[in-house]
Design an enzyme around this catalytic site. Structure first.
Site, PDB file in Angstrom:
ATOM      1  N   CYS A 193      84.483 -20.292 -33.228  1.00 11.74           N
ATOM      2  CA  CYS A 193      83.103 -20.771 -33.263  1.00 11.74           C
ATOM      3  C   CYS A 193      82.641 -21.034 -34.695  1.00 11.74           C
ATOM      4  CB  CYS A 193      82.213 -19.724 -32.581  1.00 11.74           C
ATOM      5  SG  CYS A 193      80.458 -19.958 -32.809  1.00 11.74           S
TER       6      CYS A 193
ATOM      7  N   CYS B 236      79.413 -19.238 -35.695  1.00 13.33           N
ATOM      8  CA  CYS B 236      79.705 -17.802 -35.844  1.00 13.33           C
ATOM      9  C   CYS B 236      80.276 -17.520 -37.229  1.00 13.33           C
ATOM     10  CB  CYS B 236      80.699 -17.336 -34.778  1.00 13.33           C
ATOM     11  SG  CYS B 236      80.114 -17.492 -33.079  1.00 13.33           S
TER      12      CYS B 236
END
Length: 137
Positions: free
Chosen positions: A56, A59
């Site tokens: 991600c 993230c």
């Protein structure tokens, strides 16, 4: 505090740092459902759980911010927990996580607030809110 007892209960330990003569913890990673359940049972007054994934992009952008906030004196009484949804999918399912990054702000193991996204301002605001619970105790 949950993190203080982590080593005695077989849970992973957060990295530990000293600020002056005070010991504080940064982020602990929980890699299975049993660790997650033990965390919820023995949780500190306040905690923030960061659900993430290695693939991600957002993230990866917010991860250093989360780590730095974990070291701030303002949040000494808050447990910082990280869960990779691919490593510990059961914990993500129990919390109804549908996207990453998601931050869950908890008080004594109970969900108080959550948000999804890589917004440092919203993360700091949520931490300020739950850390005020620590100061009142």
């Amino acid at each position: 505090m949950f993190l203080a007892a982590a080593g005695r209960r077989g849970l992973p330990q957060a990295s530990r740092h000293f600020r002056g003569n005070r010991l504080f913890s940064s982020v602990v990673e929980l890699s299975n459902l049993k660790q997650w359940e033990e965390f919820q049972e023995g949780s500190a007054v306040a905690s923030v759980v960061y659900f993430t994934a290695s693939w991600c992009g957002p993230c990866r952008q917010i991860a250093p911010v989360f780590e730095e906030l974990s070291k701030k004196e303002d949040f000494d009484g808050v447990d910082f927990v990280k869960i990779d949804v691919d490593v510990n999918p059961d914990a993500a399912v129990t919390m109804g996580i549908r996207s990453v990054p998601t931050f869950c702000f908890m008080n004594q193991g109970q969900l108080v607030e959550r948000f999804s996204g890589a917004d440092p301002t919203q993360l700091a605001a949520g931490l300020a809110k739950i850390s005020s619970n620590v100061a009142e105790k």
